[in-house]
Design an enzyme around this catalytic site. Structure first.
Site, PDB file in Angstrom:
ATOM      1  CG  HIS A  17      -1.904  -1.019   1.361  1.00 29.10           C
ATOM      2  ND1 HIS A  17      -2.082  -1.742   2.523  1.00 29.10           N
ATOM      3  CD2 HIS A  17      -2.832  -1.470   0.488  1.00 29.10           C
ATOM      4  CE1 HIS A  17      -3.066  -2.600   2.351  1.00 29.10           C
ATOM      5  NE2 HIS A  17      -3.532  -2.467   1.117  1.00 29.10           N
ATOM      6  CE  LYS A  41     -13.753  -7.837   4.603  1.00 32.82           C
ATOM      7  NZ  LYS A  41     -12.617  -7.454   3.768  1.00 32.82           N
ATOM      8  NE  ARG A  90      -2.970  -8.040  -4.039  1.00 36.76           N
ATOM      9  CZ  ARG A  90      -3.723  -8.323  -3.002  1.00 36.76           C
ATOM     10  NH1 ARG A  90      -3.202  -8.375  -1.813  1.00 36.76           N
ATOM     11  NH2 ARG A  90      -5.006  -8.554  -3.142  1.00 36.76           N
ATOM     12  CB  SER A 128      -4.327  -6.279   5.016  1.00 33.96           C
ATOM     13  OG  SER A 128      -3.961  -4.993   4.583  1.00 33.96           O
TER      14      SER A 128
END
Length: 158
Positions: A17, A41, A90, A128
């Site tokens: 990030h 979440k 990614r 993460s």
């Protein structure tokens, strides 16, 4: 002024990030790092804690502002006069999801563009979720998250 919004959950912020943020700072006059509030979440860190971790990790970058948001990203972009949503990719699997989001955002506001930036190769595996998994099992997370926040992440993972 060229302003970009870099949205995400950043739970926690990773070196991947940070790489996108730093590279974005070289292109834009201002990069707004927007921490998504997702009530569905349960995060490792609260929204406020994530904002503070990102501020610590980006303190050396003068053209970064960190905010939290709830709602439509295009509305936040309008609030900050941002014409660009910056997204890091990614892999191809990221592209499929992000393309759908970009098309929806374009439908909601055709004046806002999405810019996809490829993650630097040294961070292409990093997320993460992987940081949390490595840390929970006692693995070394140095090199995965910014050095300014390693201790805080380690404490939370124990």
């Amino acid at each position: 002024m060229r302003v970009a919004i870099y949205p995400g959950s950043f739970d926690p912020i990773t070196n991947g990030h940070l790489d996108i943020i730093q590279r974005g700072c070289n292109i834009f006059d201002k990069v707004i790092v927007a921490v998504l509030i997702n009530i569905d979440k349960k995060g490792l860190f609260t929204i406020g804690e994530r904002v503070e971790l990102i501020k610590k990790a980006t303190a050396h970058l003068e053209n970064v502002e960190v905010v939290s948001f709830n709602g439509l990203l295009v509305d936040l972009a309008k609030e900050y006069n941002a014409r660009v949503i910056l997204k890091g990719l990614r892999a191809v699997s990221d592209f499929e999801y992000e393309l759908q989001m970009a098309l929806m955002n374009s439908k909601l506001d055709p004046d806002i563009e999405t810019l996809f930036m490829m993650t630097s190769i040294e961070y292409s595996y990093l997320s993460s979720s992987s940081v949390k998994q490595v840390g929970k099992f006692g693995g070394d997370i140095s090199g995965l998250v910014p050095k300014e926040i390693i201790d805080m992440v380690k404490i939370r993972l124990k």
